[in-house]
Design a protein around this motif. Structure first.
Motif, short mmCIF file in Angstrom:
data_model
loop_
_atom_site.label_atom_id
_atom_site.label_comp_id
_atom_site.label_asym_id
_atom_site.label_seq_id
_atom_site.Cartn_x
_atom_site.Cartn_y
_atom_site.Cartn_z
N LYS A 291 0.83 -1.20 0.00
CA LYS A 291 0.00 0.00 0.00
C LYS A 291 0.88 1.26 0.00
CE LYS A 291 -4.09 -1.88 2.42
NZ LYS A 291 -4.38 -2.68 1.29
N TYR A 292 0.35 2.31 -0.59
CA TYR A 292 1.05 3.59 -0.59
C TYR A 292 0.04 4.73 -0.63
CZ TYR A 292 0.20 3.82 -5.66
OH TYR A 292 -0.39 3.87 -6.90
N LEU A 293 0.48 5.89 -0.18
CA LEU A 293 -0.34 7.10 -0.26
C LEU A 293 -0.07 7.77 -1.59
CD1 LEU A 293 0.32 8.56 3.32
CD2 LEU A 293 -1.68 7.30 2.56
N ASP A 294 -1.11 8.02 -2.33
CA ASP A 294 -0.97 8.67 -3.64
C ASP A 294 -0.69 10.15 -3.45
OD1 ASP A 294 -1.04 9.16 -6.35
OD2 ASP A 294 -3.20 9.46 -6.37
N ILE A 295 0.46 10.61 -3.94
CA ILE A 295 0.81 12.03 -3.84
C ILE A 295 0.45 12.78 -5.11
CG2 ILE A 295 2.74 13.66 -3.62
CD1 ILE A 295 4.09 11.67 -1.77
N GLY A 296 0.71 12.16 -6.25
CA GLY A 296 0.41 12.82 -7.52
C GLY A 296 1.68 13.22 -8.24
N GLY A 297 1.57 14.22 -9.10
CA GLY A 297 2.70 14.66 -9.90
C GLY A 297 3.71 15.45 -9.10
N GLU A 298 4.83 15.78 -9.76
CA GLU A 298 5.92 16.46 -9.08
C GLU A 298 5.52 17.84 -8.57
OE1 GLU A 298 10.73 16.57 -9.48
OE2 GLU A 298 9.53 16.33 -11.31
N GLU A 299 4.53 18.44 -9.21
CA GLU A 299 4.08 19.76 -8.76
C GLU A 299 3.41 19.70 -7.39
OE1 GLU A 299 0.65 17.87 -10.88
OE2 GLU A 299 2.82 18.09 -11.23
N PHE B 178 5.41 13.14 1.68
CA PHE B 178 6.71 13.09 1.02
C PHE B 178 7.84 13.13 2.05
CE2 PHE B 178 10.17 15.83 -0.85
CZ PHE B 178 10.75 14.83 -1.62
N TYR B 179 7.61 13.85 3.14
CA TYR B 179 8.65 14.00 4.17
C TYR B 179 8.55 12.92 5.25
CZ TYR B 179 8.97 18.54 1.92
OH TYR B 179 9.11 19.54 0.98
N PHE B 180 7.37 12.33 5.43
CA PHE B 180 7.16 11.42 6.55
C PHE B 180 7.22 9.94 6.18
CE2 PHE B 180 4.74 14.42 9.63
CZ PHE B 180 5.88 15.19 9.73
N TYR B 181 7.28 9.63 4.88
CA TYR B 181 7.30 8.23 4.45
C TYR B 181 8.33 8.05 3.33
CZ TYR B 181 2.83 7.87 6.91
OH TYR B 181 1.86 7.90 7.87
N PRO B 182 8.86 6.82 3.16
CA PRO B 182 9.76 6.57 2.03
C PRO B 182 9.06 6.87 0.70
CG PRO B 182 9.88 4.78 3.63
CD PRO B 182 8.74 5.65 4.05
N THR B 183 9.81 7.44 -0.22
CA THR B 183 9.23 7.90 -1.49
C THR B 183 9.26 6.80 -2.55
OG1 THR B 183 9.98 10.14 -1.00
CG2 THR B 183 9.37 9.67 -3.28
N ILE B 184 8.16 6.70 -3.28
CA ILE B 184 8.08 5.83 -4.46
C ILE B 184 7.83 6.72 -5.67
CG2 ILE B 184 7.01 3.80 -5.50
CD1 ILE B 184 5.74 3.18 -2.81
N ALA B 185 8.59 6.49 -6.73
CA ALA B 185 8.38 7.22 -7.99
C ALA B 185 7.91 6.23 -9.04
CB ALA B 185 9.66 7.91 -8.44
N PHE B 186 6.83 6.58 -9.73
CA PHE B 186 6.26 5.72 -10.78
C PHE B 186 6.52 6.37 -12.14
CE2 PHE B 186 3.81 5.15 -6.91
CZ PHE B 186 3.65 3.77 -6.81
N TYR B 187 7.11 5.60 -13.05
CA TYR B 187 7.37 6.07 -14.41
C TYR B 187 6.59 5.20 -15.40
CZ TYR B 187 11.47 8.70 -12.70
OH TYR B 187 12.32 9.56 -12.04
N GLN B 188 5.84 5.86 -16.27
CA GLN B 188 5.14 5.14 -17.33
C GLN B 188 5.11 6.02 -18.57
OE1 GLN B 188 1.17 3.73 -16.33
NE2 GLN B 188 1.62 1.85 -17.43
N GLY B 189 5.98 5.69 -19.52
CA GLY B 189 6.13 6.55 -20.68
C GLY B 189 6.67 7.91 -20.25
N ASP B 190 5.99 8.95 -20.68
CA ASP B 190 6.39 10.30 -20.30
C ASP B 190 5.77 10.74 -18.98
OD1 ASP B 190 7.87 10.52 -22.62
OD2 ASP B 190 6.19 11.34 -23.76
N LYS B 191 4.95 9.90 -18.42
CA LYS B 191 4.24 10.26 -17.20
C LYS B 191 5.04 9.86 -15.96
CE LYS B 191 -0.23 9.60 -14.89
NZ LYS B 191 -1.53 8.87 -14.92
#
Length: 253
Positions: free
Chosen positions: A133-141, A149-162
């Protein structure tokens, strides 16, 4: 019982530095009742210990000297009780904030220590993971203004240009921040993942994507690439030393 105490005796009685009493005198917070006109030596009447005790008490509760001065100039029991209640609420809020910070530190330590066990940055392997499970943060903006972002380990999702981000929740996570509502909690499905590592800045991570996907060219791989930041800007100043765990889900043919 002595009628007067010297500044040295007063400082020893309360465990205060003499310079502190000099400052209290100069600032008008706590003045001696008598002062020798010839040598300037200060003398405090014995009953002034109660006044200084009150100042020390308020300092231990975290009041500023300005707040103490204002309180003592207008103080009576009802105002004092109201002030104590307000201070208690402020301290409780500070305690909650400190506790949240400590939890963030513990999460970061736990995550890094677990990920570094048997870590070989040149290896590529297939690993099985249960649903995560993870908390959805959204885009980089949205990233840098989001507490997760500061309280949990960060996950980055890459799919194409997204590219979008999440905050990893451990399976044994007992509580979720109040700001979180159920739709924000998402899940990485269980399954087998082709896993490798990237060492270096995030700007060059696409090279690691190609290397890992090339290694699994005989597998049916998801188009989504999932990155768990192990060593990031929060613990490493040199971007060349960042370590990212890259995972690509293996799809059943």
């Amino acid at each position: 019982m002595k009628d007067f105490l010297s500044i040295g005796e007063m400082s020893a009685l309360f465990g205060l530095n003499i310079q502190t009493l000099y400052y209290y005198d100069k600032a008008g917070i706590f003045k001696p009742r008598q002062r020798n006109e010839k040598n300037g030596r200060r003398k405090y009447e014995f009953d002034q210990i109660y006044e200084l005790a009150t100042i020390c008490y308020m300092r231990k509760l975290g009041y500023s000297l300005e707040e103490i001065t204002e309180s003592r100039s207008t103080s009576h029991s009802e105002l004092a009780l109201a002030s104590l209640k307000q201070r208690s609420e402020e301290l409780h809020k500070q305690w909650q904030e400190l506790f949240s910070i400590d939890q963030a530190i513990q999460r970061k330590l736990k995550f890094i220590e677990q990920e570094k066990q048997g870590l070989f940055t040149d290896s590529i392997s297939v690993r099985h993971f249960e649903a995560r499970k993870y908390l959805d943060i959204g885009g980089e903006e949205m990233l840098y203004s989001h507490n997760s972002f500061y309280f949990y380990p960060t996950i980055a999702f890459y799919q194409g240009d997204k590219k979008y981000f999440g905050a990893y929740l451990y399976p044994d996570e007992k509580s979720i921040p109040d700001l979180t509502v159920p739709p924000q909690i998402k899940e990485i499905p269980a399954g087998d993942f082709l896993c490798g590592y990237h060492v270096g800045p995030y700007e060059t991570i696409s090279q690691a994507f190609k290397r890992i996907r090339s290694f699994g060219s005989d597998l049916t791989l998801d188009t989504l690439t999932i990155n768990f930041n192990i060593l990031d800007q929060f613990v490493e100043n040199n971007t060349a030393n960042y370590i990212t765990h890259i995972q690509v889900r293996i799809l059943k043919p």
